[in-house]
Write a protein that holds these residues in place. Sequence first.
Motif, PDB file in Angstrom:
ATOM      1  N   VAL A   6       0.857  -1.178   0.000  1.00 36.97           N
ATOM      2  CA  VAL A   6       0.000   0.000   0.000  1.00 36.97           C
ATOM      3  C   VAL A   6       0.889   1.222   0.000  1.00 36.97           C
ATOM      4  CG1 VAL A   6      -1.697   1.294   1.351  1.00 36.97           C
ATOM      5  CG2 VAL A   6      -1.840  -1.189   1.207  1.00 36.97           C
ATOM      6  N   ALA A   7       0.719   2.080  -1.008  1.00 36.64           N
ATOM      7  CA  ALA A   7       1.603   3.235  -1.125  1.00 36.64           C
ATOM      8  C   ALA A   7       1.315   4.269  -0.041  1.00 36.64           C
ATOM      9  CB  ALA A   7       1.434   3.853  -2.501  1.00 36.64           C
ATOM     10  N   TYR A   8       0.058   4.408   0.301  1.00 40.76           N
ATOM     11  CA  TYR A   8      -0.317   5.442   1.265  1.00 40.76           C
ATOM     12  C   TYR A   8      -1.360   4.860   2.209  1.00 40.76           C
ATOM     13  CZ  TYR A   8      -1.978  10.036   2.980  1.00 40.76           C
ATOM     14  OH  TYR A   8      -2.315  11.126   3.764  1.00 40.76           O
ATOM     15  N   ARG A   9      -1.102   4.950   3.497  1.00 40.96           N
ATOM     16  CA  ARG A   9      -2.148   4.585   4.458  1.00 40.96           C
ATOM     17  C   ARG A   9      -2.191   5.653   5.552  1.00 40.96           C
ATOM     18  NH1 ARG A   9      -1.951  -1.221   6.710  1.00 40.96           N
ATOM     19  NH2 ARG A   9      -2.777  -1.735   4.654  1.00 40.96           N
ATOM     20  N   GLY A  10      -3.305   6.357   5.583  1.00 39.07           N
ATOM     21  CA  GLY A  10      -3.486   7.405   6.584  1.00 39.07           C
ATOM     22  C   GLY A  10      -4.544   7.004   7.587  1.00 39.07           C
ATOM     23  N   ARG A  11      -4.866   7.922   8.471  1.00 39.46           N
ATOM     24  CA  ARG A  11      -5.872   7.602   9.491  1.00 39.46           C
ATOM     25  C   ARG A  11      -6.414   8.869  10.111  1.00 39.46           C
ATOM     26  NH1 ARG A  11      -3.543  10.311  13.706  1.00 39.46           N
ATOM     27  NH2 ARG A  11      -1.585   9.479  14.456  1.00 39.46           N
ATOM     28  N   PHE A  12      -7.605   8.723  10.736  1.00 38.32           N
ATOM     29  CA  PHE A  12      -8.157   9.767  11.587  1.00 38.32           C
ATOM     30  C   PHE A  12      -8.332   9.114  12.943  1.00 38.32           C
ATOM     31  CE2 PHE A  12     -12.195  12.041  13.027  1.00 38.32           C
ATOM     32  CZ  PHE A  12     -11.520  13.170  13.459  1.00 38.32           C
ATOM     33  N   ALA A  13      -7.865   9.796  13.988  1.00 34.41           N
ATOM     34  CA  ALA A  13      -7.786   9.141  15.298  1.00 34.41           C
ATOM     35  C   ALA A  13      -8.388  10.020  16.394  1.00 34.41           C
ATOM     36  CB  ALA A  13      -6.322   8.813  15.608  1.00 34.41           C
ATOM     37  N   PRO A  14      -9.708  10.195  16.367  1.00 35.81           N
ATOM     38  CA  PRO A  14     -10.317  11.077  17.359  1.00 35.81           C
ATOM     39  C   PRO A  14     -10.343  10.475  18.764  1.00 35.81           C
ATOM     40  CG  PRO A  14     -12.023  10.016  16.043  1.00 35.81           C
ATOM     41  CD  PRO A  14     -10.705   9.614  15.437  1.00 35.81           C
ATOM     42  N   SER A  15     -10.239  11.343  19.763  1.00 34.53           N
ATOM     43  CA  SER A  15     -10.422  10.916  21.150  1.00 34.53           C
ATOM     44  C   SER A  15     -11.901  11.130  21.468  1.00 34.53           C
ATOM     45  CB  SER A  15      -9.584  11.777  22.088  1.00 34.53           C
ATOM     46  OG  SER A  15      -8.229  11.681  21.740  1.00 34.53           O
ATOM     47  N   PRO A  16     -12.576  10.106  21.985  1.00 24.31           N
ATOM     48  CA  PRO A  16     -14.028  10.264  22.216  1.00 24.31           C
ATOM     49  C   PRO A  16     -14.321  11.013  23.517  1.00 24.31           C
ATOM     50  CG  PRO A  16     -13.345   8.028  22.714  1.00 24.31           C
ATOM     51  CD  PRO A  16     -12.106   8.751  22.268  1.00 24.31           C
ATOM     52  N   THR A  17     -13.928  12.272  23.541  1.00 25.37           N
ATOM     53  CA  THR A  17     -14.130  13.079  24.750  1.00 25.37           C
ATOM     54  C   THR A  17     -15.355  13.968  24.607  1.00 25.37           C
ATOM     55  OG1 THR A  17     -12.617  14.729  23.847  1.00 25.37           O
ATOM     56  CG2 THR A  17     -11.663  13.110  25.339  1.00 25.37           C
ATOM     57  N   GLY A  18     -16.059  13.834  23.493  1.00 28.44           N
ATOM     58  CA  GLY A  18     -17.258  14.644  23.258  1.00 28.44           C
ATOM     59  C   GLY A  18     -17.631  14.520  21.800  1.00 28.44           C
ATOM     60  N   PRO A  19     -18.692  15.226  21.383  1.00 33.62           N
ATOM     61  CA  PRO A  19     -19.105  15.136  19.981  1.00 33.62           C
ATOM     62  C   PRO A  19     -18.079  15.780  19.041  1.00 33.62           C
ATOM     63  CG  PRO A  19     -20.574  16.596  21.241  1.00 33.62           C
ATOM     64  CD  PRO A  19     -19.539  16.103  22.194  1.00 33.62           C
ATOM     65  N   LEU A  20     -18.146  15.403  17.780  1.00 31.91           N
ATOM     66  CA  LEU A  20     -17.247  15.978  16.770  1.00 31.91           C
ATOM     67  C   LEU A  20     -17.573  17.474  16.619  1.00 31.91           C
ATOM     68  CD1 LEU A  20     -15.232  14.420  14.775  1.00 31.91           C
ATOM     69  CD2 LEU A  20     -16.959  14.851  13.031  1.00 31.91           C
ATOM     70  N   HIS A  21     -16.541  18.322  16.701  1.00 33.71           N
ATOM     71  CA  HIS A  21     -16.768  19.756  16.514  1.00 33.71           C
ATOM     72  C   HIS A  21     -15.985  20.197  15.277  1.00 33.71           C
ATOM     73  CE1 HIS A  21     -12.804  20.287  18.232  1.00 33.71           C
ATOM     74  NE2 HIS A  21     -13.175  19.496  19.222  1.00 33.71           N
ATOM     75  N   PHE A  22     -16.112  21.475  14.935  1.00 34.47           N
ATOM     76  CA  PHE A  22     -15.508  21.935  13.684  1.00 34.47           C
ATOM     77  C   PHE A  22     -14.002  21.647  13.645  1.00 34.47           C
ATOM     78  CE2 PHE A  22     -13.621  25.182  10.882  1.00 34.47           C
ATOM     79  CZ  PHE A  22     -14.263  24.835   9.699  1.00 34.47           C
ATOM     80  N   GLY A  23     -13.320  21.809  14.779  1.00 36.65           N
ATOM     81  CA  GLY A  23     -11.860  21.587  14.826  1.00 36.65           C
ATOM     82  C   GLY A  23     -11.497  20.160  14.443  1.00 36.65           C
ATOM     83  N   SER A  24     -12.230  19.185  14.981  1.00 41.79           N
ATOM     84  CA  SER A  24     -11.895  17.795  14.644  1.00 41.79           C
ATOM     85  C   SER A  24     -12.354  17.449  13.231  1.00 41.79           C
ATOM     86  CB  SER A  24     -12.413  16.798  15.683  1.00 41.79           C
ATOM     87  OG  SER A  24     -13.587  17.217  16.286  1.00 41.79           O
ATOM     88  N   LEU A  25     -13.433  18.106  12.769  1.00 39.38           N
ATOM     89  CA  LEU A  25     -13.872  17.862  11.391  1.00 39.38           C
ATOM     90  C   LEU A  25     -12.782  18.302  10.406  1.00 39.38           C
ATOM     91  CD1 LEU A  25     -16.319  16.929   9.632  1.00 39.38           C
ATOM     92  CD2 LEU A  25     -16.917  19.342   9.433  1.00 39.38           C
ATOM     93  N   VAL A  26     -12.084  19.381  10.723  1.00 42.81           N
ATOM     94  CA  VAL A  26     -10.996  19.862   9.849  1.00 42.81           C
ATOM     95  C   VAL A  26      -9.920  18.763   9.720  1.00 42.81           C
ATOM     96  CG1 VAL A  26      -9.060  21.492   9.743  1.00 42.81           C
ATOM     97  CG2 VAL A  26     -11.369  22.333  10.199  1.00 42.81           C
ATOM     98  N   SER A  27      -9.552  18.136  10.828  1.00 38.16           N
ATOM     99  CA  SER A  27      -8.549  17.058  10.760  1.00 38.16           C
ATOM    100  C   SER A  27      -9.072  15.867   9.973  1.00 38.16           C
ATOM    101  CB  SER A  27      -8.186  16.549  12.161  1.00 38.16           C
ATOM    102  OG  SER A  27      -7.480  17.524  12.851  1.00 38.16           O
ATOM    103  N   ALA A  28     -10.353  15.570  10.169  1.00 37.15           N
ATOM    104  CA  ALA A  28     -10.945  14.442   9.435  1.00 37.15           C
ATOM    105  C   ALA A  28     -10.912  14.732   7.930  1.00 37.15           C
ATOM    106  CB  ALA A  28     -12.379  14.201   9.908  1.00 37.15           C
ATOM    107  N   VAL A  29     -11.331  15.934   7.539  1.00 36.38           N
ATOM    108  CA  VAL A  29     -11.383  16.299   6.116  1.00 36.38           C
ATOM    109  C   VAL A  29      -9.974  16.298   5.516  1.00 36.38           C
ATOM    110  CG1 VAL A  29     -11.851  18.242   4.548  1.00 36.38           C
ATOM    111  CG2 VAL A  29     -13.566  17.567   6.230  1.00 36.38           C
ATOM    112  N   GLY A  30      -9.015  16.909   6.215  1.00 36.78           N
ATOM    113  CA  GLY A  30      -7.644  16.984   5.685  1.00 36.78           C
ATOM    114  C   GLY A  30      -7.013  15.608   5.534  1.00 36.78           C
ATOM    115  N   SER A  31      -7.177  14.760   6.534  1.00 39.78           N
ATOM    116  CA  SER A  31      -6.536  13.435   6.449  1.00 39.78           C
ATOM    117  C   SER A  31      -7.237  12.575   5.393  1.00 39.78           C
ATOM    118  CB  SER A  31      -6.524  12.742   7.824  1.00 39.78           C
ATOM    119  OG  SER A  31      -7.825  12.538   8.295  1.00 39.78           O
TER     120      SER A  31
END
Length: 311
Positions: A11-36
């Motif tokens: 696999v040439a590229y394997r990325g991930r999104f790794a949120p900590s479940p400390t609350g609901p997804l907010h705009f800040g974590s959505l940015v990391s999800a979208v970018g990754s």
Amino acid sequence: MPAGVIGASPVAYRGRFAPSPTGPLHFGSLVSAVGSYLDARAQRGEWLLRIEDVDAPRTVPGAADGIQRTLEAFGFEWDGEVAVQSHRHDLYHAALVRLQLDGLVYPCACSRSEIAAATTATARSIDGGLLYPGTCRNGLGDGQAARAWRLRVPDREFCLVDRVQGKVRQNLARDVGDFVLFRADGLYAYQLAVVVDDAVQGVNAVVRGVDLLDSTPRQMWLQECLGFPTPSYAHLPVAVNAAGEKLSKQTRAAPVEVGAGSEVLADALSFLGHAVPAEVRGAPLADFWRWAIDHWTMARVPAVRAIFPGQ
Ligand code: GLU
């Protein structure tokens, strides 16, 4: 099977999104999800989802499910099973034992107040905490019991070329000190879990928020100690509120609305330096993602640490 290999084809590229479940997804974590996500899909790579609940006291019941449902509603598609850190303690234990056998970690009996008493007022780590003065480095005193396990760090400069933030240098001995991998409360530290998980899952490209940039040299040292490869890193700017505080549960960031549609995704993409045409903003999710994958370029992401959305 070696990491990064599925079947016979590497696999040439394997990325991930790794949120900590400390609350609901907010705009800040959505940015990391979208970018990754976009970085992985634009390179025809894989994208994994990992729930980082290793810090049990910070985990909010139901938050992991909520994050997963929100991602699904936005049309994110992850590869394979969702990895959950609280089910992976055996892997962290095995890594710690390996470090113990190699003499790279040592037991530490110090309490927070003992560290405070032994360290000078100016000795601060890059995280703003106390720099560990090395009290237990050469063994515990008579009758002392281990509370935690620390990794020895070298007095040497680590250099990272981040895909967004550029060159970053850090000397672990001066800026961080020997750091904890197994905590006094019996939990594995985030630094250990993230390094083990990325290696075991064959992740070779990490795209995440810049708040973790200062942790990266620690993770690179740990990778070296465990014989793991170092992935590429891209640290995205984080969203801050008007007071300059990172959006998080602690700063009461508003959750993104489940099913809010592509407008919110377009806001996240604009935040990452991509001008989204009017006809794409508000388009059906599949059309939005198609456009976004075609147009994603990491070079457009602003090389700054913080952005106040809407500024
Ligand atoms: N779990 C971390 C967070 O939500 C992210 C860790 C990482 O991406 O390495 O902030």
